[in-house]
Write a protein that holds these residues in place. Structure first.
Motif, short mmCIF file in Angstrom:
data_model
loop_
_atom_site.label_atom_id
_atom_site.label_comp_id
_atom_site.label_asym_id
_atom_site.label_seq_id
_atom_site.Cartn_x
_atom_site.Cartn_y
_atom_site.Cartn_z
N UNK A 440 4.31 -2.11 -0.79
CA UNK A 440 4.89 -2.08 -2.07
C UNK A 440 6.80 -1.71 -0.83
N UNK A 441 6.74 -1.17 0.06
CA UNK A 441 7.98 -0.86 0.23
C UNK A 441 7.72 -1.15 2.13
N UNK A 442 8.72 -1.13 2.57
CA UNK A 442 8.95 -1.30 4.00
C UNK A 442 8.35 -0.16 4.76
N UNK A 443 7.48 -0.15 6.19
CA UNK A 443 7.13 0.82 6.64
C UNK A 443 7.40 1.86 7.28
N UNK A 444 8.78 1.44 7.91
CA UNK A 444 9.44 2.64 7.57
C UNK A 444 10.50 3.68 6.09
N UNK A 445 10.20 2.90 5.49
CA UNK A 445 10.71 3.55 4.48
C UNK A 445 9.75 4.25 3.84
N UNK A 446 8.37 3.79 3.76
CA UNK A 446 7.60 4.31 3.25
C UNK A 446 6.86 6.03 4.07
N UNK A 447 7.38 5.69 5.52
CA UNK A 447 6.94 6.81 6.97
C UNK A 447 8.08 7.84 6.09
N UNK A 448 9.78 8.01 5.85
CA UNK A 448 10.56 8.54 6.00
C UNK A 448 10.44 9.32 4.32
N UNK A 449 9.74 8.25 4.03
CA UNK A 449 9.53 9.23 2.17
C UNK A 449 8.05 10.23 2.34
N UNK A 450 7.52 10.05 3.56
CA UNK A 450 5.81 10.78 2.91
C UNK A 450 6.33 12.02 3.96
N UNK A 451 6.83 11.52 4.74
CA UNK A 451 7.58 13.22 5.30
C UNK A 451 8.26 13.95 5.11
N UNK A 452 8.65 13.55 4.41
CA UNK A 452 9.87 14.15 3.59
C UNK A 452 9.50 14.94 2.66
N UNK A 453 8.50 14.04 1.49
CA UNK A 453 8.09 14.73 0.46
C UNK A 453 6.94 15.68 1.22
N UNK A 454 6.20 15.77 2.41
CA UNK A 454 5.57 17.19 2.95
C UNK A 454 5.78 18.43 3.79
N UNK A 455 7.71 17.62 3.92
CA UNK A 455 8.18 18.84 4.41
C UNK A 455 8.08 19.64 3.73
N UNK A 456 8.53 18.75 1.88
CA UNK A 456 9.19 20.13 0.73
C UNK A 456 7.93 20.67 0.30
#
Length: 468
Positions: A440-456
């Motif tokens: 749905x979004x670029x792989x880079x953007x998805x990767x950034x979002x997932x790592x950030x959410x997991x960090x929280x």
């Protein structure tokens, strides 16, 4: 001592660069969460406030594919996004790697001067980028806008960039959770993902009106079509609009990244103060988190911006044509067709991949190698390298179980740089793989979002507050 002299050039400006004072006490998790929400609200408001004085922002946008990764929103106060911050970090990584800048990790003054230097450079870069945007006619012909409006537009962009830099520093100093750059990118990505799944907007095509959101389209097709099999096929394969195949790919990427985030080597450490107490120190595969891919995105964005600027002014110059040749596609979008700029942008479809496999190979190699390099370089800038960790162990009177007290550095040196390099390469591989598979979004953007959410998620669990 050239590096010290370089930092000393910034020292006189340090008192005049506004900054955030580090908290004097440990801030409770609830308050940090509140500060994070406040920062997020400010970012969302800035992302919707249009720049005053623009004639139009509907012209061709050559970096539209990078805007999500850079938390940028066209024609608003967040036009520059996190580009100045990431570009400044990238420049100082390169300067430190080449030995131009040297800092003493034990010196608090050196660390503070380095932070001020990065902030100062980010402000300079924001002024330069804002000037380029205005003078190249992104918001209207400069002569039609007038000198006063052009200056006002530049001032708005620089002031907004300063706010973003301050918000990022506020979170990183410990008042909030994580960093502002990661938070802003994750928010943009999550917003776009939810919209593409559940958008109630209807689009009229050859087959009639259909929902833009993939999930709503699936429900609508199954409830209105008599042939359920064809309805499912259409929901999973429709073109030019989000489909369910992209939704499933996005979910799969999410779980793959979460799994890789959990991979780590745990060192058993003991304290000489509390004998018999053994704890663990985790060294993750993603040791530098999502920083490498953010820096790679910033590098690509700067190459694209400079290339387009030079091509608009000096299209016949040899250097300009090496950097990038631009043309308008069928949709009226300005795209790179040759040169370095062409190869640093991802292929947009399987047709483009098959038509030019060399571009795909160069792009994949570029992303993976740059991410691995930036990941290793980030160790020195962030103070998380083996020397820094070994010094923390020594200061806290900690040692690795099964090793001599003096061999902690040797043990960490064999693990941390390897984890950083492999993790950076893995992030690059995930990013390009996701881009090629399609979500749905670029792989880079998805990767950034997932790592950030997991960090929280991990930060909440470490504080004893369950988010889920």
């Amino acid at each position: 001592m050239a590096g010290v002299r370089f930092l000393d050039l910034v020292s006189p400006f340090t008192p005049y660069i506004p900054g955030v004072i580090a908290p004097q006490r440990k801030i409770p998790f609830d308050q940090r969460l509140l500060w994070t929400v406040v920062v997020l609200l400010i970012f969302l408001i800035m992302s919707e406030v249009p720049l005053y004085g623009i004639v139009s922002s509907d012209s061709s946008d050559p970096i539209m594919w990078l805007r999500m990764m850079l938390a940028s929103n066209r024609g608003t106060l967040m036009e520059l996004g996190i580009t100045p911050i990431m570009t400044s970090s990238m420049v100082f990584q390169l300067l430190m790697a080449t030995g131009v800048v040297e800092i003493n990790g034990d010196s608090r003054a050196d660390r503070e001067t380095l932070q001020s230097a990065q902030k100062f450079l980010a402000l300079i870069l924001s002024f330069g980028q804002a000037t380029v945007y205005v003078l190249t006619g992104m918001y209207g012909v400069p002569s039609s806008l007038g000198t006063g409006v052009c200056l006002l537009l530049i001032l708005q962009l620089v002031f907004a960039a300063f706010i973003v830099i301050t918000l990022d520093e506020l979170l990183q100093k410990g008042y909030g959770l994580g960093s502002g750059t990661s938070l802003f990118v994750a928010t943009n990505t999550c917003e776009q993902t939810i919209w593409k799944c559940f958008s109630p907007k209807t689009v009229t095509g050859a087959k009639g009106a259909e929902f833009e959101g993939a999930v709503l389209a699936l429900v609508h097709l199954l409830s209105t079509r008599k042939n359920k099999k064809l309805a499912l096929i259409e929901a999973f394969t429709r073109k030019n609009l989000p489909n369910m195949t992209q939704v499933l790919v996005t979910v799969a990427i999410f779980y793959v990244v979460v799994y890789l985030e959990s991979l780590r080597v745990e060192l058993q450490i003991r304290s000489s103060k509390a004998r018999g107490t053994v704890t663990t120190y985790p060294i993750r595969l993603f040791y530098t988190s999502n920083t490498p891919i953010m820096l790679q995105s910033a590098l690509s964005q700067n190459i694209v911006m400079i290339s387009q600027l030079l091509f608009s002014r000096y299209p016949e110059s040899l250097f300009t044509r090496i950097l990038g040749v631009w043309d308008t596609n069928k949709l009226g979008q300005l795209v790179a067709v040759k040169g370095i700029a062409y190869y640093v942008l991802p292929p947009m479809s399987w047709h483009e991949i098959c038509a030019d496999p060399v571009k795909t190979l160069v792009y994949v190699t570029f992303v993976i190698s740059v991410c691995a390099s930036f990941s290793k370089l980030w160790l020195e800038v962030s103070g998380t390298g083996p020397k820094d960790v070994a010094r923390q162990f020594r200061d806290q009177e900690l040692s690795i179980v099964g090793s001599r007290d003096t061999s902690a550095y040797k043990e960490l040196k064999s693990l941390i740089p390897t984890a950083a390099t492999l993790g950076g390469a893995a992030i690059g591989i995930l990013s390009v793989s996701s881009d090629l598979v399609g979500g749905l979004v670029s792989g880079t953007a998805m990767l950034l979002a997932v790592t950030t959410i997991y960090g929280y998620y991990e930060a909440a669990n470490e504080s004893g507050n369950k988010l889920f």
